[in-house]
Scaffold this active site. Structure first.
Site, PDB file in Angstrom:
ATOM      1  N   ASN A   1      35.177  -7.708  22.658  1.00 12.25           N
ATOM      2  CA  ASN A   1      36.294  -8.222  21.865  1.00 12.25           C
ATOM      3  C   ASN A   1      37.036  -9.230  22.745  1.00 12.25           C
ATOM      4  OD1 ASN A   1      38.633  -8.686  20.454  1.00 12.25           O
ATOM      5  ND2 ASN A   1      39.347  -6.557  20.477  1.00 12.25           N
TER       6      ASN A   1
ATOM      7  N   GLY B   1      43.500  -2.121  28.207  1.00 11.38           N
ATOM      8  CA  GLY B   1      44.069  -3.130  29.096  1.00 11.38           C
ATOM      9  C   GLY B   1      44.935  -2.552  30.201  1.00 11.38           C
TER      10      GLY B   1
HETATM   11  P1  13P Z   1      40.104  -3.455  27.490  1.00 11.61           P
HETATM   12  O1  13P Z   1      38.623  -3.258  27.726  1.00 11.61           O
HETATM   13  O2  13P Z   1      40.616  -4.748  28.061  1.00 11.61           O
HETATM   14  O3  13P Z   1      40.893  -2.251  27.884  1.00 11.61           O
HETATM   15  O4  13P Z   1      40.291  -3.615  25.896  1.00 11.61           O
HETATM   16  C1  13P Z   1      39.706  -2.696  25.047  1.00 11.61           C
HETATM   17  C2  13P Z   1      39.820  -3.196  23.655  1.00 11.61           C
HETATM   18  O5  13P Z   1      40.915  -3.270  23.107  1.00 11.61           O
HETATM   19  C3  13P Z   1      38.597  -3.619  22.970  1.00 11.61           C
HETATM   20  O6  13P Z   1      38.809  -3.789  21.605  1.00 11.61           O
END
Ligand code: 13P
Length: 252
Positions: A10, A174
């Site tokens: 994503n 994140g």
């Molecule tokens: P991260 O891998 O940056 O934590 O994001 C996960 C996410 O929201 C994928 O849709």
């Protein structure tokens, strides 16, 4: 039943068109010999036609991060399933926590978007996940159950044969915090049981359940070794092709 793993990226609101083309081209080259794992990236809408051209003929498939549930009409700023399909998307991420949190997306809207995706020949990836407060309050299971039963309201199992579910705990997105393998195993098992209860054993056994939230090259193998984890939905670590390919090759 064997389920083909899906590793999905994503890209959120990152990368201009040329940057997206460069990363996708690089990924398509690096992934050219990957077999038995489905690969998807979801760039911004604007980049979709460009990236579609860049990955044509490769085993990198495309998705979008959202779509609207009507086919067409006076809905300023929105994009339909037919439009994204025509631009090269095969998947749509639906109900991501950032859409729920920042854009007020409700379970009802999510449900309509899942239906629009299926009707438009797009594989929906329904995202669910609890916040840190909900987890601390012991509400994780009730929150996830509600997101699934409301998000899939009025469907029958036949409609949902392509559906993918992504469990993304909001507190792990994140943040660098990943849910522990025990937490993930427990939740994914619970999701599969709920699908069994709502739609029967056949769909429960075939549906792919992804984990998302700070997935990285160094934690993906352990997550993927869990019986009910059928793939990953990756944010930050999908932006760089060299890093993302290490996640895609989690079993090497
Ligand atoms: P991260 O891998 O940056 O934590 O994001 C996960 C996410 O929201 C994928 O849709």
């Amino acid at each position: 039943m064997s389920r083909t793993p899906l590793i999905a990226g994503n890209w959120k609101m990152f990368k201009t068109g040329p940057e997206a083309v460069a990363a996708a081209t690089s990924l398509a080259g690096l992934a050219s010999d990957v077999a038995d794992t489905d690969i998807m990236i979801a760039p911004a809408f604007l980049s979709l036609p460009l990236v579609s051209e860049a990955v044509a003929g490769s085993n990198v498939k495309l998705g979008v991060q959202n779509l609207f549930y009507e086919n067409e009409g006076a809905y300023t700023g929105e994009v339909s399933a037919a439009m994204v399909k025509a631009a090269g998307a095969d998947y749509a991420i639906i109900g991501h926590s950032e859409r729920r949190q920042y854009f007020g997306e409700t379970d009802d809207a999510v449900c309509r978007k899942v239906k629009a995706s299926i009707d438009g020949g797009i594989i929906p990836i329904l995202c669910i996940g609890e916040t840190e407060v909900q987890r601390e309050d012991g509400k994780t299971f009730s929150v996830l159950d509600k997101q699934i039963s409301n998000g899939l309201n009025n469907f029958c199992s036949r409609d949902l044969s392509s559906l993918v579910i992504a469990y993304e705990p909001v507190w792990a997105i994140g943040t660098g915090k990943t849910a522990t393998p025990d937490q993930v195993a427990e939740i994914h098992g619970n999701i599969r049981s709920l699908i069994n209860k709502l739609f029967g054993n056949e769909l429960a056994m075939s549906i792919r359940i992804l984990y998302g939230g700070s997935v990285k090259p160094d934690n993906v193998s352990e997550l993927m070794s869990l019986g009910d984890v059928d793939g990953a939905l990756v944010g930050g670590a999908s932006l760089d092709a060299e890093t993302f390919i290490q996640i895609i090759r989690y079993d090497k």
